[in-house]
Scaffold this active site. Structure first.
Site, PDB file in Angstrom:
ATOM      1  N   SER C 276      -1.389  71.147   3.415  1.00 53.57           N
ATOM      2  CA  SER C 276      -1.067  70.538   4.689  1.00 53.57           C
ATOM      3  C   SER C 276      -2.351  70.036   5.324  1.00 53.57           C
ATOM      4  O   SER C 276      -3.423  70.607   5.089  1.00 53.57           O
ATOM      5  CB  SER C 276      -0.420  71.577   5.602  1.00 53.57           C
ATOM      6  N   ARG C 315      28.149  30.698 -10.781  1.00 56.46           N
ATOM      7  CA  ARG C 315      26.907  31.322 -10.294  1.00 56.46           C
ATOM      8  C   ARG C 315      27.059  31.699  -8.835  1.00 56.46           C
ATOM      9  O   ARG C 315      27.526  30.898  -8.038  1.00 56.46           O
ATOM     10  CB  ARG C 315      25.685  30.431 -10.489  1.00 56.46           C
TER      11      ARG C 315
END
Lengths: 449, 449, 449, 449
Positions: C276, C315
């Site tokens: 930490s 498409r």
């Protein structure tokens, strides 16, 4: 029509009723009634047109299964609904029946009914928020000095107070109330545009009828019809999603604190509550589980509400329809999560002794940051951190208390004495601004962070 | 118990019934009946234990509202259900009642009932797929030579055949069937593990009871209890999600082809179908809209099913509960989308004349690729493409046909003569391998692409 | 081109490289090279056409920033890519340059490159799965008899074995491998259809060129071009999503077991790992956190892949483009989650003593089910459950052990003696079929549950 | 550090730079610089502590690849970052280095840097909104009387005006601006709480340092640290999601209007823009496609942001980390969608002649509602609707104009004369309140609907 029984753990009776088909139909009649009145006041319907609809406001005339059967063909329930209502009114008043729905189109009646449901749904949410906030604030005040391990990464750290933890929940809930109030004012307004949003069927009386209609329904009028701009409903949905996220955070905290090995907080006990079908000793966090379930379901529904926003031209194809069941579901889940949070807020059992015990159990390790901070004043944050890591490692490896290790370390003793070490390792002395932050919340907040 | 009326446009009656609470309870009784029988055959229950449960297989004894009311307290419906069933059996056979649910826990009966629903749900899906595939294949065959513009970016391009387009839909549907069959075999198996997955309450007879139970329910037995490993249900959910995506693709194609200005394909007409509450002339793609709505709702539900997979230890907290309404909803939406696709497949109106007209309307522009390809043989793909862009620009600017422009261009004429240009600009001559691809699908496929 | 440095905690270097732009471009060249070869073998390109592309397979010619700048205008990178490649080849061989990309269109080269990336990506996943499975199987074997509390609702219940718990993880991972293998075979095939899926620009040689192309790329050939049918890619995406869900389940279990107050399992320790910035004593579950982060991100991406499936005609518009960054991200997140799971599998520290201590800490309460089951044989499951609830409540209220309470209860003593009670309250005696289930997994599984 | 090149079609250079790692690190230095100053002013750091950090504000000292490599071990980049910065400062000023990061923890620096990025990101969005709104308002004004078919269900209906259609877009965009402003004020505030949110390491000076820090960073100060309450960031994310939904709606409208057969609106043309790699004649809606792609990707990301809100205790496990790449991605996608919408707003080509032609093409059918509305005044809405359906059906069946049919129908002629029928069938006469609605938007709105 009788309220449909709530057959779900993920709703409330009140919200179920509000969003029931029966109530939707009633609100649709209310729209048509108000429209007849508005037409009447603009001379587009016969005098008494609204009065002729009034007897049908309870929607008892509606054949709901038929509505749904026909909706599959017509594309929505509004078309058969208008047909049924018109027939019902005609049986009493032929003239009044002629102008039912005049100028309006399906989305006008469906969207406006939904807006009314949303407003009433938010009212339910607001009063639920009151019921959560009150007991939580009381607990925050009572436990202003109760300490427990602050936990990060699911690992115990230095202490925080239970009061501050609860105050954090309350502050978030207040912010959600603000957001919901803003959304309500901005989004929940009349929809009335006719076939393509021009009110063309009303000639030059469109805006006048619209204003009269809004007034009769006690709804704000929008700048312009908005049917294919769903940002308002999206905002309501997303804001409820944010609220449920916070309820989920509360439930997550509670359920983690209720784990057997931790047991610092317990959900309220009751006969038959939280039992297991097999394990006689179990006391399960059933409310937290239900809240978390809601919090896991809402994000997908909000995503749907956002995804369907690009609705085509003057009416969407599929994307509008995708909202019909998704949006009410968000209200239901929010209401359920809120109801279960009220249960927790009102009845949770707190165990300060275990909280303290856990702070002490790590033999001072959780307080290492306090010593590190004190040392940092003398030797810098960086060096202090390293020194403490060394001390911690020794404490862990040798199975001794941090206090004993520190007393042996000359680099430490050079800067802090034995008494000071004792003071530093006392959790009650290491609460920083916890009390001040708490007071800000207790002092009544405007919801601004 | 009567079937609950389908009050949703986004389900089918059959799927609603299958996933109704009433049917869920019936399947839960079936589980307990089979368990009593399995215990009996292993000497853990009195002789006749299963027979004593048999009269209750119709679940008429169940007080469903009470179940749900108590489920809020107990966390799931299994606990009050077991209580109600035990009381019912006891009233007839005290001995048999003693071993109801013995060795099992809530998730065993709930998950196994869900597995049975899933298997039967997939059977409904499979027969729906048959009903879609048959008319589509027929249309693909009939329209093997019907040409329409291939469309990319919503812009018309060179021709394709309607047969090939439909064959593409069919091929995808066949792949979904394969996936669902694989998921069924892998995922839909008995869950039976007791409190924490060890069947400890059955001593050394756990696996024997498990095997007997699976056999009585005609379910495959798993390697080991899987309750907190939800990948099987997730697979079923995701695979249905994929299927609905394809149904959405078909609906998107159809609804775009049905636009007023295009009108090449129309959804089936019927009295009262697709009308508007205001516009008398409308014929709306109501089936496509419903399918697309399903396709927009399912992804969020699948995301929920995936998101809740990390379930804690031997039973999840919230994440399991989040599945309870989400997972059946996916079956309902899939069934609804499929039902509406069957409508389209069986009744859609095709307009080959308009298809051809649109190909011709662009004055040869859509065929520019054909000329470009022919030129490329002489001067390279790159150069040919540039030349054609020039020709196209001139055709557009001067408002003349591409043919006329090309005949004027020496760089073009040097390589292709007038007759050749005419041939190249004829759409029927530019279909490449469309027929061969179509034949592969018509030839019966094993679903392998 | 040098590999782009991995600047994310949520990917791996290998997966980053595979899905890097540079590698995508290389695979696109590979496609064009193979196409030139296929055209050549069908007499549609000059002899040596493929050889002329070969020097460019490393893609060093590509001006990637220019590609992206132009892609905004042209809509995808394929168009400027083909231009750049053609120019590069032309500088050496004018003839060969003429047929670059002949017959193909953008989606052919983009989709096929993606298919190759997917196949290689799955290979990386498969070898990652090997690396996870091996150490886990070893641990499952070693800890076949190590007991710990089974945990449901985050509450301790009767014991299970660590071996069985780990075996459950392994069995799920094996099922994912099966699914991925099936998806690979079904989905990851050549895409080659030309402008609208007919291969029209190749005249009657389309299928021949397609077969030659597939062979040169060592890819299976599909039944027909599939560009707007995205179910294959969706299946891969969803199946990876399922796998990540299981990895998340493992990480959730590990991180919960690593909580300070539980500490039964620890992630591997290493210098600088899990520290930490403020708390010197912390050892954080950094790998679990990363895995869970991946598991929380993937579902939304899979939902996107499903939601975009209804692609328009030949498409799609927007929906295809939405996949471009979402799909590779799923591979990256899966790879990252897998890499971190390997870390855990290879290095986790297990603490059987704490596991046992937690089982014993509840003073026999966790074993109440065992007593209940034994009593049930005499007085029925239902009555036994009630009796034990009473006993448990007394134990909790009076702060005494369950054993002492039971010894005082005549209704209990009537059926089980003191020695029997002692035996029943011993966790090691209450493992049911745990060992048998474990052996099925250790015995090598075919992945079938 | 040079700006990282934008290698994505789904971002903008400015947003890429803002959320680049390099800029993140610079903002993290800015936080540490401001903290040193705040500590200094409260007597917790040596005089000159902030000045000592100043030379490093450009972050040139940072070894970014090393940061990421270490972040995998430490769990986030803040820890190695603080180490690198401290080392850099120490090389110049030992004393100042000692108090770098004092009192803060990883989430303080990471969250606050993110808040600053968010504020600047919103500024980019606000100026993008200006650029969209201006040309759109101008077009709305110019086309106040331009009519085109209103379209519902993708079917042509009665006319609306292009001006009104565009005004609807603008009104929605204004609402989003309001929401974003509210979110900015509420959510984008300092995060500073130390290890567990108490600022304990600063003793009784926590709130004073916090206030000084906020002032130095020109950030509002929150009521209390909020790290595990992510509602603020969630609100920003969701509000951007709503905005992108509206941009998607605009793009959907434009791309549908650009279809070959409709061609009423075209995206701006440019050299090389919207071309095809195979079809020389194509002009593709490339901007709309990009916008729609963004609109399809954002909902899944917002869902992730909501789903991760239930963060554990004082720091989340996995859920926080899941935000790190998801949240910036939402900004990037929004910026990209906005940039492409600006392109459209500034350069779209409108074709009023085709709009009118489509209104007329349906031979009066689209105007059937107008006749129906006129008839309704005489015979009721219901009956009029039926009559018109009959007329429409005849027109369609017999292939004649609606006008001719109506003139033949006695029930119609009884109420409306020939001239009246002509007037009713003229689209320009059937615009209702379109102009008034438009004027409300043109008149400058406060964004309130």
């Amino acid at each position: 029509m009788a309220p449909e029984p709530a057959m779900s753990m993920f709703s409330t009776t009140a919200m179920d009723e509000l969003f029931s088909v029966a109530n939707q139909i009633r609100l649709m009649v209310r729209f048509e009634w108000a429209l007849s009145g508005a037409l009447e006041s603009e001379g587009l319907a016969v005098s008494g047109a609204a009065a002729a609809v009034e007897p049908f406001l309870d929607a008892e005339f509606a054949d709901i299964p038929a509505l749904f059967a026909q909706a599959k063909e017509s594309g929505n329930v509004a078309i058969p609904f208008v047909r049924q209502l018109t027939a019902a009114v005609r049986s009493r008043n032929e003239e009044a029946a002629r102008t039912i729905h005049l100028g309006a189109t399906s989305q006008d009646v469906l969207d406006t009914a939904l807006v009314i449901q949303s407003r009433e749904g938010l009212d339910l949410i607001f009063s639920g928020l009151d019921e959560v906030e009150r007991p939580l604030l009381w607990q925050a005040r009572v436990h202003a000095e109760t300490i427990l391990p602050g936990r990060t990464w699911l690992q115990d750290g230095p202490p925080t107070t239970l009061g501050l933890k609860i105050a954090g929940w309350v502050a978030a809930l207040r912010r959600h109330r603000q957001r919901l109030e803003a959304a309500r004012a901005r989004a929940l307004v009349l929809q009335f545009g006719g076939a393509v949003g021009t009110l063309a069927a009303l000639g030059d009386k469109g805006t006048a009828v619209s204003a009269a209609l809004a007034q009769r329904l006690s709804l704000p009028e929008p700048e312009l019809p908005w049917h294919t701009h769903r940002d308002g409903l999206g905002e309501v949905a997303a804001t409820l999603g944010l609220l449920v996220g916070t309820l989920g955070k509360i439930a997550r905290d509670v359920s983690l604190l209720m784990q057997t090995e931790i047991a610092e907080v317990l959900e309220p006990a009751a006969e038959g509550r939280g039992g297991s079908s097999t394990m006689p000793h179990k006391r399960n966090p059933v409310a937290s589980a239900a809240i978390l379930a809601c919090a896991m379901r809402v994000p997908g529904l909000v995503a749907t509400m956002l995804a369907v926003m690009p609705q085509e031209h003057e009416r969407g194809l599929g994307n509008w329809q995708a909202e019909w069941e998704s949006y009410p579901e968000i209200f239901r889940l929010t209401a359920a999560a809120l109801e279960r949070t009220i249960e927790i807020a009102q009845g949770m059992e707190l165990n300060p002794r275990r909280m303290l015990a856990h702070l002490e159990a790590t033999g001072g390790l959780a307080m290492s940051e306090a010593v590190s901070a004190a040392l940092a004043e003398h030797i810098g944050r960086d060096r202090a951190h390293e020194l403490m890591q060394l001390a911690v490692r020794r404490a862990l490896t040798e199975g001794r208390s941090l206090r004993d290790i520190l007393l042996e370390m000359p680099d430490v003793r050079a800067h802090v004495g034995e008494a000071e070490i004792g003071r530093l390792l006392t959790p009650q002395n290491y609460l920083g601004s916890a009390r001040q932050f708490l007071e800000r919340v207790l002092g009544g907040s405007d919801g601004r962070r």
